[in-house]
Design an enzyme around this catalytic site. Structure first.
Site, short mmCIF file in Angstrom:
data_model
loop_
_atom_site.label_atom_id
_atom_site.label_comp_id
_atom_site.label_asym_id
_atom_site.label_seq_id
_atom_site.Cartn_x
_atom_site.Cartn_y
_atom_site.Cartn_z
N GLU A 167 0.81 -1.24 0.00
CA GLU A 167 0.00 0.00 0.00
C GLU A 167 0.83 1.28 0.00
OE1 GLU A 167 -2.79 -0.48 3.22
OE2 GLU A 167 -3.51 -2.38 2.43
N GLU A 272 -6.18 -10.71 -1.44
CA GLU A 272 -7.02 -10.52 -0.25
C GLU A 272 -8.48 -10.46 -0.71
OE1 GLU A 272 -5.63 -7.21 2.15
OE2 GLU A 272 -3.54 -7.70 1.74
O1 9MR Z 1 -7.59 -8.29 8.26
C1 9MR Z 1 -6.65 -7.50 8.95
C2 9MR Z 1 -7.25 -7.00 10.25
O2 9MR Z 1 -7.50 -8.08 11.12
C3 9MR Z 1 -6.35 -5.97 10.88
O3 9MR Z 1 -7.01 -5.41 12.01
C4 9MR Z 1 -6.01 -4.89 9.88
C5 9MR Z 1 -5.10 -3.86 10.47
O4 9MR Z 1 -4.80 -2.86 9.60
O5 9MR Z 1 -5.40 -5.47 8.74
C6 9MR Z 1 -6.25 -6.33 8.08
O6 9MR Z 1 -5.62 -6.82 6.91
C7 9MR Z 1 -5.27 -5.84 5.94
C8 9MR Z 1 -4.09 -6.38 5.19
O7 9MR Z 1 -3.05 -6.72 6.05
C9 9MR Z 1 -3.58 -5.37 4.16
N1 9MR Z 1 -4.66 -4.98 3.29
C10 9MR Z 1 -5.88 -4.53 3.93
C11 9MR Z 1 -6.37 -5.58 4.92
C12 9MR Z 1 -7.67 -5.13 5.54
O8 9MR Z 1 -7.47 -3.97 6.31
#
Ligand code: 9MR
Length: 379
Positions: A167, A272
């Site tokens: 990102e 994802e």
């Molecule tokens: O699914 C993840 C969630 O449990 C966490 O709280 C969050 C923190 O930022 O991150 C989520 O996963 C992310 C992923 O690592 C990167 N892309 C976006 C995803 C959704 O936020």
């Protein structure tokens, strides 16, 4: 609250079906009871899922049954992020990540590492000194190198590939203003790729981002991949996160981005994958005429018990449409990974507002495959 794509879905469904037929379709399998998603997909691409710690530690046995039967790839939803794995300078917490990698190896699941450099879930200490002031470029480089070498080095030969940078490009194609960018400028990305490659020369390396249908971000990511390649750095794939909604993104724009990334010579991964079934919360039109709090909550969380059939049908049709797109381009798509096992696990239940009941994943809260998944299995 109207969903924009009800009218166009049937024609796209037909297009998707034609695309699949033209490519020979996914391999037929027996019945939904005996078949599996991974068998149905065969060698077209890996089919993966993110695991939370309850799953990777083996506590969620019902989810693990689903994982072992239907998936052939896993990724850590959180436990390999820098805040989790490297909470303090000089102190690592490897237990959860070790368990995930062990689980993958014991069950023949391809393991992806997520993620090395990301501004979010970055531990507080990483980019500041003891007074809380930004560290120098030299210090940040040294910390990045130490972090990447330690984490990638620990799992050398056991993790197929890493989301090296996550990102970093915004919608106008420019760089996101993060501590990494503020201190090191654009150089932090090539450095991260270089450090990761040095730590495990055989590991694949990926750039991962969301909202990849956006033309500005698409162009920015294409520029980035070309720059890395021109400098002779390894990059194997672009990860398109694939957090979808019922009314975004436009599937053609998503496909255009898939093709644009593939045209640079890298593979494409859907890293994802999920799709919220709930009203999208980005437009003020959703909320402008709702003054009462109870009505407001009901409008934003409209299906607290079950998804109505009509919505479920649209959700399944749209997920199938995207699946068909991935199959159509399976010459360049090497992995499709769902962001969680069952609906109950999904981050979408708490984002962009907490406490909603969403239906974003391939398996429902009773660990049963969604209708479109059954269709794939029995195709
Ligand atoms: O699914 C993840 C969630 O449990 C966490 O709280 C969050 C923190 O930022 O991150 C989520 O996963 C992310 C992923 O690592 C990167 N892309 C976006 C995803 C959704 O936020």
């Amino acid at each position: 609250m109207k969903l924009r794509n009800t009218i166009i879905l049937p024609s796209l469904w037909v297009l998707g079906a034609v695309g699949v037929l033209a490519c020979g379709g996914v391999r037929p399998s027996a019945t939904a009871d005996e078949g599996s998603l991974k068998q149905a997909i065969g060698d077209r691409f890996l089919i993966g899922t993110a695991l939370n710690v309850r799953q990777s530690s083996g506590r969620d046995t019902a989810a693990l049954r689903v994982v072992k039967r239907h998936f052939n790839a896993i990724v850590a939803e959180n436990c390999m992020k820098s805040a989790e794995i490297h909470p303090e300078e000089g102190r690592y917490h490897f237990d959860d990540a070790d368990a995930l990698v062990n689980l993958g190896e014991a069950n023949g699941l391809t393991v992806t590492g997520h993620c090395l450099i990301w501004h979010s879930q970055l531990p507080r200490w990483f980019a500041v000194d003891k007074e809380g002031k930004p560290v120098s470029a030299e210090v940040l480089k040294a910390r990045m190198k130490e972090h990447i070498s330690t984490v990638v080095g620990r799992y050398k030969g056991r993790i197929k590939g890493w989301d090296v940078v996550n990102e970093a490009i915004v919608e106008d194609g420019s760089y996101r203003k993060t501590p990494f960018y503020d201190i090191l400028g654009e150089e932090f990305i090539p450095l991260a790729f270089q450090y990761a490659h040095e730590a495990d020369p055989d590991a694949e390396l990926y750039y991962n981002d969301y909202g990849m249908d956006n033309p500005g971000r698409r162009d920015g990511v294409v520029r980035l991949v070309k720059q890395l390649k021109e400098r002779g750095l390894r990059i194997d794939a672009v990860g398109m996160q694939g957090h979808l909604g019922m009314d975004y993104p436009d599937i053609h724009a998503f496909e255009t981005s898939m093709m644009a990334f593939a045209a640079t010579g890298v593979k494409v991964m859907i890293t994802e994958w999920d799709m919220s079934a709930l009203p999208t919360l980005t437009r003020s039109a959703n909320i402008s005429d709702i003054s009462d709090t109870a009505a407001f909550r009901q409008a934003l969380n409209p299906y607290p018990v079950a998804l109505p059939d009509s919505v479920s049908q649209r959700w399944n049709a749209r997920m199938k449409e995207f699946f068909n797109l991935f199959v159509k381009h399976s010459d360049v798509v090497t992995r499709v990974t769902a962001w969680g096992v069952t609906d109950g696990d999904s981050w979408k239940n708490n984002f962009p507002m907490p406490g909603r009941h969403d239906y974003a994943l391939l398996f429902d809260r009773a660990y049963q495959p969604k209708p479109f998944v059954k269709e794939i299995i029995t195709h």
